[in-house]
Each structure stands twice: as C-alpha cells, then as structure tokens.
Design a protein around this motif. Structure first.
Motif, mmCIF file in Angstrom:
data_model
loop_
_atom_site.group_PDB
_atom_site.id
_atom_site.type_symbol
_atom_site.label_atom_id
_atom_site.label_comp_id
_atom_site.label_asym_id
_atom_site.label_seq_id
_atom_site.Cartn_x
_atom_site.Cartn_y
_atom_site.Cartn_z
ATOM 1 N N GLU A 292 83.718 -59.530 15.997
ATOM 2 C CA GLU A 292 85.379 -59.542 16.761
ATOM 3 C C GLU A 292 85.429 -60.610 17.383
ATOM 4 O O GLU A 292 84.311 -61.418 17.383
ATOM 5 C CB GLU A 292 84.052 -58.290 16.794
ATOM 6 N N VAL A 293 86.819 -60.577 17.459
ATOM 7 C CA VAL A 293 87.282 -61.495 18.365
ATOM 8 C C VAL A 293 87.707 -60.638 19.533
ATOM 9 O O VAL A 293 88.965 -59.988 19.080
ATOM 10 C CB VAL A 293 88.744 -62.446 17.324
ATOM 11 N N GLU A 294 86.992 -61.139 20.640
ATOM 12 C CA GLU A 294 88.336 -60.764 21.874
ATOM 13 C C GLU A 294 89.184 -61.773 22.595
ATOM 14 O O GLU A 294 89.191 -62.113 22.359
ATOM 15 C CB GLU A 294 86.622 -60.152 22.105
ATOM 16 N N LEU A 295 90.198 -60.184 23.030
ATOM 17 C CA LEU A 295 91.444 -61.461 23.168
ATOM 18 C C LEU A 295 90.938 -61.117 24.624
ATOM 19 O O LEU A 295 90.951 -60.265 25.200
ATOM 20 C CB LEU A 295 92.836 -60.888 23.031
ATOM 21 N N GLU A 296 91.757 -62.478 25.358
ATOM 22 C CA GLU A 296 92.029 -62.613 27.151
ATOM 23 C C GLU A 296 92.573 -60.627 27.478
ATOM 24 O O GLU A 296 92.085 -60.626 28.866
ATOM 25 C CB GLU A 296 92.974 -63.086 26.948
ATOM 26 N N ASN A 297 93.576 -60.413 27.013
ATOM 27 C CA ASN A 297 94.271 -59.129 27.529
ATOM 28 C C ASN A 297 92.909 -57.545 27.412
ATOM 29 O O ASN A 297 93.260 -56.549 27.804
ATOM 30 C CB ASN A 297 95.372 -58.870 26.664
ATOM 31 N N GLY A 298 91.931 -57.973 26.360
ATOM 32 C CA GLY A 298 91.040 -57.187 26.451
ATOM 33 C C GLY A 298 91.125 -56.891 25.167
ATOM 34 O O GLY A 298 89.794 -55.844 24.513
#
Length: 515
Positions: free
Chosen positions: A301-307
């Motif tokens: 999983e890669v979480e992005l800054e926007n959630g």
C-alpha cells in the motif's frame, strides 16, 4: 526580430489558427516598444487572413505589452515585455489557442478550467533565461483562454524593475493572483488548478481511492520512474505512476550534453519527451500526488498526502532527490528573497549586484561562470581546501576578473533586513575568524538530498538517507524495488537513473512471475 528560419517555422504553425485573432500592442515609444511592435508586425504578416494588429501609443499601464485574443473579444492573455528566449513558445501557444487550436492538456483538466467560477487575475514575473517560467506562463495563459473569468499577464522583470522592487520579487517565476503573492518557482497546470479549485483535492482523493490494484506501481516521475514505467508497461502488466512532480530535478536542468546519442538538449525538453513516451503505453499517470507511507500487507500500500491509498503487487521507488540546503540561520527566512538555487532562472534579477555561490563542485563553478556575465561580482565559498569541479571549469572561473574563490570557508548565517538578503557570514576554517560579505544574492549549489523521509523505519536506508538496493533493484521490503537518485547508486546521472529504472522494472516483473 525573427530570422528567416524562425519565420518559416512560425508561419507553418500559424496556419493551424482556426478562428481570427487580434494582437494589440501597447507602446510608449521607447526602443523595447519598437522591438515589440516589429515582432507583432512580423507575426501578423505570416497569416494576414487570420491575424490583425493594432498599436496603442502612449498608453496608461504597462508598456511595452502585447495582448492576444480572439478577434472582436476582450483579450485576456498579455505579455508585458518581449516574449522571446524561453517565452517564445508561450507566445506561439497563446496565438494558436486564441485562434481555436486545441490544447494537448488532459480533457479533465480542460473541463476543470472551464468550471472555475471565480475571478482570477494572474501576473507572472519571469526572466527570459528562466527555463521553468514557461510552464507557469503557459498554464495560466491556457486558463485565461478557456475561461472568461481568468486573465494572465507575463511580466519580464528586467523591463519592469520598479514593479520587481515594489513587490519584492527576488526569484522567478513569481506568481501573483489578484494582487497577492500566490506561488514561487515552477508549477504545473495541475498544481495551479489544485490551489485555486478548493474542491479539487477531495475529488482527486476519492477518485484515486477507487483505483484497482496495480501489478507495478512506480512512485516518482523522473528519468528512473519513467524508464521503470515504460519497461513494466511493455510487459503487458497493469502499470501506474504516481508523482509529485513529473520530471523531478531534470526539469530544473538547463544544459544536458552527456545524454548518449543526443548531442545537446535541456531538462524541460527531455521531460516532455519522457512524459510523451510514458503515455504512449497503457500507463496510469497520476501527477501532483505525494507519497507519505509505504506498507506491506496482502498487497503493498502507498498512502498519498491527500489520504488516498493505492495498492499494488510490486512497487518501484524512484522519488529522486532535491537540492541540499545550507541549514544555517536566515536561509529559510530569505528563500526567494535573495537565497536561490537556480542561477539560470534567478541570475538576471541580480544584474549589477554582488552575489555568492556556495559550493565548489561542477554545479557551483558553472553557476559562478554564468553569473559573472550578469552580476557585479561573484564570490565562491567552498568548505573544503580544494575545489571539486573539473579543471577546465576552475581555470575558466579563475580567469574571470569578477570572480573570487575562497576555500575552507564555512557559511554560518544569511544576513538580511527582513525584506531581502544583505550579506552572509562565514568562518575562515584556517584561522577560525568570522568574516562578513555584503551582497544581494546567494546561490546554493552543494549537492542533493534523497527524497526518502517517508521511508524511514520502513525500508533500509544508508546514513545519508539513500535506499539500499541490490543488483536487481531490490530493497529490504519484499516486492519493493528502487532506482535512481533516491538509492545508494554511486553516481547520480540521468542516463544511470534510466538504466536503474529499467533494471528495477525487470526485477519487479521477475518477482511477479516467480510469486
């Protein structure tokens, strides 16, 4: 203004104008105004059936200024100055788009522009030698062309020094929106839209969260990331690229003369080619998205800054590196107020002034040589007792009468008057004495820092923060590969990053077929 070859090429482009356009030049009679009038006349003569010209003498407001728009409509795109150099492409695109030639921007971005319902008056201060400025100018010009509530004005800081001084512009591109400072440095159309469209981030996060899992997800869009995406996509597997800034550091590189088989090119041109090549394949490209976490579960999983969270069977980390900062008092306070990192972009703003370059490697000495032709004086400060730059560059710098090189100098503080830089302090490492230099600009050229903070305590890093990889690009986390300047490869070069990106993608594919 235009030589025969440029006229021929421009004339071919202007045949793509669909609907009549009008050019209006505001002139105050000085030499630069006459140049702009002459340029406008030459352009008009290349397609008189579709282009008309009017000249306003002694206008109120900025002059010289060229305005471009559909005929019989209020022009919303303006060039205050002479849009040559890097901005000539911006002018050509403005002419074509005003005449109905379609933009190549993504359809969803074009619709987002048309849906904006706010009065937006953009002013972009540029220098004609700035290779990052056209991206910003072209983005706001397109917005103004498509939306009647938007206007865009390019302003050559060299021709309007009083405005530059009044608005305290000390780095370009500098963007003002409705009279207030909006942004500094290179910005893409996506980034500008995300800032002015208040609901954009939430919409993007929701859309990203719904995406299906990838076979290979590349995190980063520089040369390594682009190569990884192409090599993965050619295997016929589901490939995605998520990047905060497509192109990375290469976008800020002016001259590239060691890319094998290409004698000479520049960063923006190479980045445009990389993006087009990636999009020639079935690659899901997600720009202006920053990764903040990588975690292995059933999938990675890669979480992005926007959630939003993206999932993939394998990952290729190619987040690159950024300019290393001095980390001394005053540096952050005076960023873009005299402290700069791009001599090509910001050098013209310090014409006739005293400057310093921090760093005696190739980039530092090249910066000093470039600046010497513009500024009053350049002082190079190198921490070590010897310069690390190539001998040919050192000899050239030492031959220039307005370049001084000081070795064993440790910069300790940036000085200023709360509005802009006034000098710096350094310690003479031979004597231990503190010295002060009076100057207006400081150009920092001391290397790169890997963009790996979000991987700390997750993936093995070196003491310098570089991702540790093996010969196949594998990291310490199963299914996660890495390539390029973010890794512990010994040489940070474009061509090496591309090869490493290909290696990582092939390593990821091999992992997929074996697992």
């Amino acid at each position: 203004m235009l030589d025969a070859n440029m006229k021929q090429q421009l004339g071919t482009y202007l045949q793509n104008i669909v609907s009549p356009i009008a050019i209006t030049v505001s002139s105050n009679g000085n030499a630069k105004s006459e140049e702009l009038v002459e340029l406008a006349r030459e352009i008009t003569e290349l397609n008189q059936a579709k282009i008309s010209l009017s000249v306003t003498e002694n206008p109120q407001g900025r002059a010289p200024q060229m305005s471009v728009g559909p005929k019989d409509s209020q022009a919303r795109v303006h060039f205050a100055g002479i849009p040559m150099g890097h901005e000539f492409t911006s002018l050509v695109l403005a002419l074509l788009q005003a005449g109905g030639h379609p933009s190549k921007a993504a359809p969803e971005l074009l619709q987002q522009i048309k849906d904006l319902d706010t009065e937006l008056n953009f002013e972009v201060y540029i220098s004609l030698s700035c290779h990052n400025c056209p991206d910003v100018v072209q983005a706001v010009n397109l917005m103004a062309t498509l939306n009647p509530k938007v206007t865009a004005t390019m302003i050559d800081g060299g021709l309007f020094p009083q405005e530059v001084e009044d608005r305290k512009v000390m780095g370009v591109p500098a963007v003002f929106l409705n009279g207030e400072h909006f942004g500094q440095g290179r910005m893409t159309l996506d980034e500008i839209l995300n800032k002015v469209d208040t609901g954009a981030e939430a919409k993007q996060a929701a859309a990203l969260a719904e995406k299906e899992a990838y076979d290979v997800l590349v995190v980063g869009g520089g040369p390594a990331g682009a190569a990884a995406a192409i090599y993965a996509a050619r295997k016929g597997i589901r490939t995605g690229v998520v990047a905060e800034r497509f192109g990375g550091q290469v976008s800020d590189t002016m001259a590239i003369e060691n890319f094998i088989s290409v004698k000479a090119t520049d960063g923006p041109k190479l980045v445009a080619g990389l993006e087009q090549h990636v999009l020639d394949y079935d690659v899901d490209l997600m720009k202006t998205q920053k990764a903040v976490r990588v975690e292995k579960k059933d999938l990675i999983e890669v979480e992005l800054e926007n959630g939003a969270v993206l999932k993939s069977k394998t990952i290729v980390l190619a987040t690159g590196a950024r300019w290393r900062e001095m980390n001394v008092p005053g540096e952050q306070e005076y960023k873009n107020k005299g402290v700069a990192y791009c001599p090509h972009c910001d050098g013209p703003l310090f014409k006739g002034k005293k400057t310093a370059v921090i760093g005696g490697g190739n980039s530092g000495i090249e910066a000093a040589i470039d600046l010497a032709g513009l500024v009053e004086h350049v002082t190079v400060l190198e921490f070590s007792d010897t310069l690390r730059a190539d001998d040919v560059l050192v000899k050239k710098a030492k031959s220039l009468p307005n370049v001084t090189i000081i070795t064993e100098a440790q910069t300790t503080e940036v000085l200023g008057n709360e509005e802009h830089v006034t000098g710096l302090q350094y310690t003479d490492r031979k004597t231990g004495e503190s010295q002060t230099l009076e100057l207006a600009g400081i150009f920092v050229q001391i290397g790169l820092v890997p963009n790996s903070e979000f991987l700390k305590d997750t993936i093995e890093l070196t003491e310098r923060g570089e991702v540790v990889i093996d010969s196949h690009g594998r990291t310490s986390m199963e299914g996660v590969f890495a390539a390029g300047d973010v890794t512990n490869v010994p040489y940070k070069q474009i061509i090496i990053s591309m090869g490493a990106g290909a290696t990582a993608a092939l390593g990821a594919f091999d992992h997929l077929i074996r697992n």
